[in-house]
Design a protein around this motif. Structure first.
Motif, PDB file in Angstrom:
ATOM      1  N   LEU A   1      33.125  32.798  44.630  1.00 20.93           N
ATOM      2  CA  LEU A   1      32.699  31.613  44.298  1.00 20.93           C
ATOM      3  C   LEU A   1      33.687  30.525  45.274  1.00 20.93           C
ATOM      4  CD1 LEU A   1      32.065  30.235  42.031  1.00 20.93           C
ATOM      5  CD2 LEU A   1      33.824  30.960  40.254  1.00 20.93           C
TER       6      LEU A   1
ATOM      7  N   TRP B   1      44.240  44.066  47.741  1.00 21.76           N
ATOM      8  CA  TRP B   1      43.313  44.512  46.506  1.00 21.76           C
ATOM      9  C   TRP B   1      42.857  46.016  47.021  1.00 21.76           C
ATOM     10  CZ3 TRP B   1      42.621  42.998  41.420  1.00 21.76           C
ATOM     11  CH2 TRP B   1      43.496  41.659  40.895  1.00 21.76           C
TER      12      TRP B   1
ATOM     13  N   ARG C   1      38.561  33.605  37.772  1.00 20.49           N
ATOM     14  CA  ARG C   1      37.617  33.053  38.918  1.00 20.49           C
ATOM     15  C   ARG C   1      36.286  33.444  38.121  1.00 20.49           C
ATOM     16  NH1 ARG C   1      38.315  31.946  43.664  1.00 20.49           N
ATOM     17  NH2 ARG C   1      40.303  30.488  43.804  1.00 20.49           N
ATOM     18  N   GLY C   2      36.377  34.555  38.429  1.00 22.63           N
ATOM     19  CA  GLY C   2      35.489  35.599  38.524  1.00 22.63           C
ATOM     20  C   GLY C   2      34.787  35.622  36.767  1.00 22.63           C
TER      21      GLY C   2
ATOM     22  N   VAL D   1      39.672  44.342  31.035  1.00 22.16           N
ATOM     23  CA  VAL D   1      40.525  44.786  32.023  1.00 22.16           C
ATOM     24  C   VAL D   1      41.714  44.008  32.715  1.00 22.16           C
ATOM     25  CG1 VAL D   1      39.103  43.180  34.542  1.00 22.16           C
ATOM     26  CG2 VAL D   1      37.584  44.216  32.477  1.00 22.16           C
TER      27      VAL D   1
ATOM     28  N   ASP E   1      41.496  35.157  42.459  1.00 27.96           N
ATOM     29  CA  ASP E   1      39.892  34.921  42.438  1.00 27.96           C
ATOM     30  C   ASP E   1      39.343  36.326  41.267  1.00 27.96           C
ATOM     31  OD1 ASP E   1      39.607  33.587  44.647  1.00 27.96           O
ATOM     32  OD2 ASP E   1      41.215  35.911  45.888  1.00 27.96           O
ATOM     33  N   MET E   2      40.256  36.964  40.865  1.00 28.49           N
ATOM     34  CA  MET E   2      39.947  37.744  39.028  1.00 28.49           C
ATOM     35  C   MET E   2      39.791  37.098  38.249  1.00 28.49           C
ATOM     36  SD  MET E   2      41.081  41.218  37.706  1.00 28.49           S
ATOM     37  CE  MET E   2      42.537  40.656  36.717  1.00 28.49           C
TER      38      MET E   2
ATOM     39  N   GLU F   1      38.282  50.393  34.023  1.00 27.45           N
ATOM     40  CA  GLU F   1      38.301  48.559  33.363  1.00 27.45           C
ATOM     41  C   GLU F   1      39.141  48.660  35.372  1.00 27.45           C
ATOM     42  OE1 GLU F   1      39.679  51.090  31.217  1.00 27.45           O
ATOM     43  OE2 GLU F   1      38.102  50.356  29.358  1.00 27.45           O
ATOM     44  N   THR F   2      39.551  48.884  35.820  1.00 26.06           N
ATOM     45  CA  THR F   2      40.033  48.542  37.179  1.00 26.06           C
ATOM     46  C   THR F   2      38.952  48.423  38.089  1.00 26.06           C
ATOM     47  OG1 THR F   2      41.719  50.119  36.859  1.00 26.06           O
ATOM     48  CG2 THR F   2      41.226  50.204  39.497  1.00 26.06           C
TER      49      THR F   2
ATOM     50  N   ASP G   1      34.837  41.472  39.201  1.00 23.51           N
ATOM     51  CA  ASP G   1      35.347  40.105  38.699  1.00 23.51           C
ATOM     52  C   ASP G   1      35.958  39.434  39.761  1.00 23.51           C
ATOM     53  OD1 ASP G   1      34.798  40.533  36.373  1.00 23.51           O
ATOM     54  OD2 ASP G   1      35.668  41.918  35.424  1.00 23.51           O
ATOM     55  N   MET G   2      36.738  39.950  41.007  1.00 20.43           N
ATOM     56  CA  MET G   2      37.741  39.817  41.683  1.00 20.43           C
ATOM     57  C   MET G   2      36.078  38.731  42.579  1.00 20.43           C
ATOM     58  SD  MET G   2      40.810  41.050  44.731  1.00 20.43           S
ATOM     59  CE  MET G   2      39.415  41.967  46.093  1.00 20.43           C
TER      60      MET G   2
ATOM     61  N   GLN H   1      35.862  47.464  37.044  1.00 22.80           N
ATOM     62  CA  GLN H   1      35.420  46.597  36.593  1.00 22.80           C
ATOM     63  C   GLN H   1      36.249  45.041  36.763  1.00 22.80           C
ATOM     64  OE1 GLN H   1      35.134  46.667  32.777  1.00 22.80           O
ATOM     65  NE2 GLN H   1      33.094  47.449  32.296  1.00 22.80           N
ATOM     66  N   GLY H   2      37.412  45.078  37.187  1.00 21.58           N
ATOM     67  CA  GLY H   2      38.359  44.038  37.444  1.00 21.58           C
ATOM     68  C   GLY H   2      38.016  43.519  38.586  1.00 21.58           C
TER      69      GLY H   2
ATOM     70  N   ARG I   1      33.505  38.481  42.495  1.00 21.28           N
ATOM     71  CA  ARG I   1      32.488  37.723  41.677  1.00 21.28           C
ATOM     72  C   ARG I   1      33.092  36.257  42.175  1.00 21.28           C
ATOM     73  NH1 ARG I   1      32.254  38.872  36.793  1.00 21.28           N
ATOM     74  NH2 ARG I   1      30.831  40.003  36.844  1.00 21.28           N
ATOM     75  N   GLY I   2      34.718  36.294  42.125  1.00 23.70           N
ATOM     76  CA  GLY I   2      35.938  35.029  42.344  1.00 23.70           C
ATOM     77  C   GLY I   2      35.529  34.854  43.370  1.00 23.70           C
ATOM     78  N   LEU I   3      36.007  35.596  44.766  1.00 26.37           N
ATOM     79  CA  LEU I   3      35.891  35.805  45.916  1.00 26.37           C
ATOM     80  C   LEU I   3      34.392  34.576  46.334  1.00 26.37           C
ATOM     81  CD1 LEU I   3      37.097  38.738  46.362  1.00 26.37           C
ATOM     82  CD2 LEU I   3      38.701  36.857  47.057  1.00 26.37           C
TER      83      LEU I   3
ATOM     84  N   TRP J   1      44.834  45.809  34.560  1.00 23.73           N
ATOM     85  CA  TRP J   1      45.403  44.766  36.202  1.00 23.73           C
ATOM     86  C   TRP J   1      46.578  44.328  35.600  1.00 23.73           C
ATOM     87  CZ3 TRP J   1      43.805  45.587  40.979  1.00 23.73           C
ATOM     88  CH2 TRP J   1      42.538  45.930  41.215  1.00 23.73           C
TER      89      TRP J   1
END
Lengths: 199, 199
Positions: free
Chosen positions: B172, B190, A168-169, A186, A165-166, B158-159, B165-166, B161-162, B168-170, A190
């Motif tokens: 989608l 997570w 994809r984001g 990032v 998922d990350m 970064e943690t 990002d996750m 940010q990730g 955002r992917g979720l 991770w």
């Protein structure tokens, strides 16, 4: 030599297969560049250097062509991913980087356009939903294998899913601007967290 | 009482502001449902119950209307997020759930359509790029505050940010099907990893 003999033996089938592949690759490139609205069978046929009639011989409808194209390229990407790590499970940073790469190229852009269009188009929606589920399962399986993740342990399955998922984001964040420097930081962080979680 | 007095004193400005808000909300709903191709000023004006002329008085171009709409709704969402946690940093599972929720509703669908369209439309691209950067910074700041994350520690930035990002992917993954049960499991796992990483 074997390949040459096969070509000699079935020149017609081989030409047909090569035409089909050219159409599929042109369709993904077209979708990535122009989106669903700008992607028609005619545009793709022209780009592939194939007549419209020949294109329609291979793909009856626009939906057939573009779902087949995203599936074909996803299979190519999946095979390429496995080929990168011929011995299966490999060093985690390299595997995570390769998984994230799946979502930052033209295939992801093309799939995203198809995905977004499917939200609005009834005849596209069930096919894309099914296709995305299939690609998602295959990517998850590859990720589990290559990360050497033991899914019988609690939380491991969800850890790997969250990573994808990350990814994809991160692909989405790369759509309008080159997000590479931030993405690398990032992903590095991770990967450390993932490594601890997977043991 | 104070509000009523203000309305009495500036009825014209207040009507104008209310019209503007109706247009912005209709624009986001329209973008979420019909995508960029199906979203015009005329369609939005009709949906908002406003004349086309009045709509154009508020927004000169289609690009003005839709970027303003995504920005307006993003600000509303951001204010609502902060209002959920009036004391700042709060329990991590609740904060992570609220952050992920930002990416699963109609605002995310609308922003995604605008984002994808911006990839193909030259006059939209720089504005959406700038808008997304601004919304991204604001969301990051809110996440850091509410998670009580100390960004002076290596890897913490970064943690966080990730995590976004996750999220955002979720979002989608939720576009074509209701992904809630899977998402809840991924988010729970997570959150554990995040909690360990943030200390």
């Amino acid at each position: 030599m074997g390949a040459v003999t096969a070509v000699d033996r079935h020149p017609k089938q081989d030409r047909s297969r090569a035409t089909r592949q050219r159409l599929l690759e042109a369709a993904v490139a077209c979708l990535a560049e122009h989106g669903w609205a700008g992607s028609t069978v005619t545009v793709v046929a022209e780009r592939a250097g194939v007549s419209r009639g020949a294109a329609q011989h291979h793909f009856r409808t626009r939906e057939d062509l573009f779902t087949a194209a995203v599936e074909y390229v996803a299979e190519q990407r999946s095979a390429a991913l496995r080929a990168l790590f011929p011995d299966g499970a490999a060093a985690r940073p390299a595997v995570v980087a390769a998984l994230v790469d799946l979502y930052t190229g033209p295939l992801f852009r093309a799939a995203l356009h198809l995905w977004v269009a499917a939200g609005d188009e009834e005849q596209l929606r069930p096919r894309v939903t099914e296709l995305e589920a299939r690609i998602g399962r295959e990517t998850h399986r590859a990720a589990v294998d290559l990360l050497g993740a033991d899914e019988s342990r609690p939380g491991v399955r969800e850890t790997v899913q969250g990573l994808l998922d990350m990814a994809r984001g991160l692909g989405l964040a790369n759509l309008l601007t080159d997000d590479t420097p931030r993405r690398d930081r990032v992903v590095a962080q991770w990967t450390v967290l993932l490594d601890e979680a997977l043991g």
